[in-house]
Design a protein around this motif. Sequence first.
Motif: not given
Length: 285
Positions: A52, A139, A141, A162-163, A165-167, A230, A267, A269-270
């Motif tokens: 984080t 997991d 996207v 999406a990538i 948006t997820n940072g 990532e 991550h 989701d990236r």
Amino acid sequence: MPVNTSSARDIYEASWFQPEAIIPTALIMTLTTIAGRIEGDAPTLNVPYIGTEAAAQLVREGDEIPDGGISVSELHVATRKVAALAAVTNEANYSDDMRTMLGTGLAGSVVKKADAVFLQNPAPAANESGVTGLFNLPDVVQAGTIDNANTGLDPIVDGIAAIATNGGTPTHIIMGYGTWAALLKLKTAQGLSQISPDVANAPVPQLFGLPVILSAQAPADAIMVTCQTELISAVGQVSAASSDQRYFERDSTLMRSTFRFGYGVIHADRLAKITVTLNYTDTTK
């Protein structure tokens, strides 16, 4: 510059090379962030990362700066060893040019297998450790499907969005040559190619500002959009060794090359996966 070693783990003298010099085209070297080096047969590497990020804030002069809440986590990177073996006659081995050609061939075999593992290796069983291929990661996207129903390239755009948006920061689009050929055949309602000829003919093609990485080891039914920061990897040195003992009676020398590597995802989701169900026919078969 090779490093000659002779130890208990290798009966015969071996040379060890930095992978950047021997297999620079391996996808693990170009599409990931190399966070550590695997020495010898060490099977795993633990890599710290920022789980984080600290929250930066506006602060008045003289006021107390609040804690941003940063957290540090650890990524467990399992590795696997890729190896290639070849027997050659000593007559062929006497030639410097032939030895160079054979060494190049072994390196090519290592790259091909390493790319196949990186992209499509099945997920290991629950009680085992190993490398899960990029296209088999859970997991990530699921950005949609490119099919013959005039969806065009929109799912790739959705994956990129999406990538972000997820940072994450999208860096590469990975697909097979057959998939790329199918995309090149996509037409607009006016009958024009959706991918311009300038893009199709470029030495390194791009879509939406991202380089398109083409690999024969990628699956035919999917595209992956990645974020390089990532994908954290660990790589070892490339070994090259030979022995004239095993096939002494054949007057032959055995050549061997090995490469240990692995990677993990911070991550999931990236990363974004796009399914491809276009009716593409390979006319070369």
